[in-house]
Write an enzyme that holds these catalytic residues in place. Structure first.
Site, PDB file in Angstrom:
ATOM      1  CE1 TYR A  28      -6.546   3.971   4.489  1.00 10.25           C
ATOM      2  CE2 TYR A  28      -4.697   3.086   5.735  1.00 10.25           C
ATOM      3  CZ  TYR A  28      -5.555   3.026   4.653  1.00 10.25           C
ATOM      4  OH  TYR A  28      -5.427   2.011   3.736  1.00 10.25           O
ATOM      5  CD  GLU A  50      -1.573  -0.348  -0.124  1.00  9.45           C
ATOM      6  OE1 GLU A  50      -0.352  -0.272   0.122  1.00  9.45           O
ATOM      7  OE2 GLU A  50      -2.440  -0.223   0.756  1.00  9.45           O
ATOM      8  CD1 TRP A  58      -1.050   4.509   4.963  1.00 14.29           C
ATOM      9  CD2 TRP A  58      -0.614   4.154   2.804  1.00 14.29           C
ATOM     10  NE1 TRP A  58      -2.240   4.309   4.317  1.00 14.29           N
ATOM     11  CE2 TRP A  58      -2.002   4.087   2.990  1.00 14.29           C
ATOM     12  CE3 TRP A  58      -0.096   3.967   1.515  1.00 14.29           C
ATOM     13  CZ2 TRP A  58      -2.892   3.835   1.954  1.00 14.29           C
ATOM     14  CZ3 TRP A  58      -0.982   3.721   0.472  1.00 14.29           C
ATOM     15  CH2 TRP A  58      -2.358   3.656   0.692  1.00 14.29           C
TER      16      TRP A  58
END
Length: 197
Positions: A28, A50, A58
């Site tokens: 990522y 988000e 995350w």
């Protein structure tokens, strides 16, 4: 890791410390984080993810990302905006995503707000209008903020447009993710990837 600078990996590349950990984070970091995205669906996806990440790792969101894309129709705002109670129940029953009632409702609400925002130029242009004029150049992790005046303004602006789960910290994370701010540390091999925005 407070105050850490870039970390050099086994491949010889310097990365932000968080991007030097797991394979998922590394992929990522190296391919997406901080790089511009284009189109309404791409912006709605990042905004939605988000919001779902709030209070969670995350990594959890990244590992569930393909399922999120599937159940939210590739983040097609028109499709998600039309979701009804049966769709909500279906989403809440899908263990492949984060099953938080408020966040699932927020995803549908934000798709509806995205459709409405088209009359004022659309989600992409609206979010990009909050790009800060002076880019930061953090050298260590403790120089990377969690909010900014621009993220506070973006949060307030989106709330006025009917969006929810768009607090200033979440909006700063969005701005980082889509390259409105370049918080790759000085020395990271991805520093500057936001300049293509």
């Amino acid at each position: 890791m407070s105050g850490s600078g870039p970390v050099v990996g086994e491949d010889g590349l310097a990365r932000c410390p968080w991007g030097a950990g797991s394979e998922v984070y590394r992929a990522y970091h190296d391919a997406e984080w901080g790089a511009p995205v284009h189109g309404e669906a791409a912006h709605l996806e990042r905004l939605t993810l988000e919001a779902f990440q709030s209070g969670l790792s995350w990594l959890t969101i990244l590992n569930k990302r393909e399922a999120f894309r599937e159940v939210f129709a590739g983040f097609d705002a028109d499709v998600v905006a039309a979701y009804d109670d049966a769709d909500f129940d279906r989403l809440m029953g899908d263990a492949r995503i984060v099953r938080n009632r408020l966040k699932v409702r927020a995803a549908i609400t934000n798709a509806q707000a995205t459709v409405s925002l088209r009359e004022r130029g659309g989600l992409e242009d609206y979010v990009r209008s909050f790009r800060p004029e002076q880019p930061a150049a953090p050298e260590t992790t403790d120089q990377v903020p969690s909010v900014s005046p621009e993220s506070v303004a973006l949060s307030k602006g989106l709330k006025k447009q009917g969006f929810v789960f768009v607090g200033p910290t979440t909006m700063y994370a969005l701005m980082q993710a889509i390259g409105l701010v370049d918080d790759h540390l000085v020395g990271c091999h991805r520093r500057g990837c936001a300049s293509a925005a």
